[in-house]
Scaffold this active site. Structure first.
Site, PDB file in Angstrom:
ATOM      1  N   THR A  14      -6.098  53.266 -60.966  1.00 15.47           N
ATOM      2  CA  THR A  14      -5.926  53.663 -59.572  1.00 15.47           C
ATOM      3  C   THR A  14      -6.732  52.794 -58.609  1.00 15.47           C
ATOM      4  O   THR A  14      -7.645  52.061 -59.005  1.00 15.47           O
ATOM      5  CB  THR A  14      -6.347  55.130 -59.374  1.00 15.47           C
ATOM      6  OG1 THR A  14      -7.742  55.258 -59.622  1.00 15.47           O
ATOM      7  CG2 THR A  14      -5.572  56.053 -60.292  1.00 15.47           C
ATOM      8  N   ASP A  15      -6.384  52.943 -57.334  1.00 19.06           N
ATOM      9  CA  ASP A  15      -7.154  52.300 -56.272  1.00 19.06           C
ATOM     10  C   ASP A  15      -8.218  53.293 -55.783  1.00 19.06           C
ATOM     11  O   ASP A  15      -8.400  54.364 -56.379  1.00 19.06           O
ATOM     12  CB  ASP A  15      -6.234  51.828 -55.139  1.00 19.06           C
ATOM     13  CG  ASP A  15      -5.436  52.951 -54.498  1.00 19.06           C
ATOM     14  OD1 ASP A  15      -5.803  54.144 -54.654  1.00 19.06           O
ATOM     15  OD2 ASP A  15      -4.433  52.646 -53.818  1.00 19.06           O
ATOM     16  N   LEU A  16      -8.891  52.972 -54.720  1.00 15.42           N
ATOM     17  CA  LEU A  16      -9.963  53.831 -54.221  1.00 15.42           C
ATOM     18  C   LEU A  16      -9.477  55.213 -53.785  1.00 15.42           C
ATOM     19  O   LEU A  16     -10.247  56.172 -53.752  1.00 15.42           O
ATOM     20  CB  LEU A  16     -10.690  53.153 -53.057  1.00 15.42           C
ATOM     21  CG  LEU A  16     -11.513  51.927 -53.437  1.00 15.42           C
ATOM     22  CD1 LEU A  16     -12.067  51.252 -52.184  1.00 15.42           C
ATOM     23  CD2 LEU A  16     -12.639  52.305 -54.380  1.00 15.42           C
ATOM     24  N   ALA A  17      -8.199  55.331 -53.455  1.00 17.48           N
ATOM     25  CA  ALA A  17      -7.645  56.616 -53.030  1.00 17.48           C
ATOM     26  C   ALA A  17      -7.175  57.470 -54.213  1.00 17.48           C
ATOM     27  O   ALA A  17      -6.682  58.571 -54.021  1.00 17.48           O
ATOM     28  CB  ALA A  17      -6.483  56.385 -52.062  1.00 17.48           C
ATOM     29  N   ILE A  19      -4.735  56.598 -56.247  1.00 21.46           N
ATOM     30  CA  ILE A  19      -3.299  56.372 -56.412  1.00 21.46           C
ATOM     31  C   ILE A  19      -3.103  55.165 -57.333  1.00 21.46           C
ATOM     32  O   ILE A  19      -3.820  54.176 -57.231  1.00 21.46           O
ATOM     33  CB  ILE A  19      -2.636  56.123 -55.043  1.00 21.46           C
ATOM     34  CG1 ILE A  19      -2.749  57.400 -54.185  1.00 21.46           C
ATOM     35  CG2 ILE A  19      -1.182  55.698 -55.187  1.00 21.46           C
ATOM     36  CD1 ILE A  19      -2.321  57.222 -52.748  1.00 21.46           C
TER      37      ILE A  19
END
Length: 129
Positions: A14-17, A19
């Site tokens: 995932t990314d920082l969010a 997602i």
């Protein structure tokens, strides 16, 4: 014939969010294709050693429909749609439950170790139909 491959989204996907990073869907469908081929009884390492044939992705047409998130349980469904002497076109979907998150049409080709097109052995073509 539809093959199903289950996976869970890890933090590293995932990314920082939280997602799933878009390129990781390609990793997910690659893993599913590998397990699909293995499930058919095709040993890719033995195929390379005995026949000098390897598989390579030639084309991917992908649609990102909904985001997957950290800790989601996903299923990748893989179905062959076209099989020729040296080419396989697959439809692959990444799902969360019944919801399709990602859909792709993937063209895989058979190549010789020198990178030239190679004909798939007849016994392998029969397995793919």
């Amino acid at each position: 014939m539809t093959h199903r491959f289950s996976l869970r989204v890890y933090y590293e996907d995932t990314d920082l969010a939280g997602i799933v990073y878009y390129a990781n869907y390609l990793r997910f469908i690659e893993r599913a294709r590998t397990e699909w081929v293995r499930g058919l009884g095709i040993d890719q390492k033995a195929l390379r050693e005995a026949e000098g044939i390897v598989f390579a992705v030639r084309r991917v047409e992908a649609d990102y429909l909904h985001p997957a998130k950290f800790d989601d349980e996903l299923v990748v469904e893989t179905s062959p749609t076209v099989v020729t002497g040296a080419r396989i076109i697959l439809h692959q979907e990444v799902k969360r439950g019944e919801e399709v998150l990602f859909s792709a049409q993937v063209t895989v080709v058979a190549l010789s170790e020198t990178g030239h097109p190679a004909r798939l052995p007849a016994n392998i073509r029969l397995l793919l139909h």
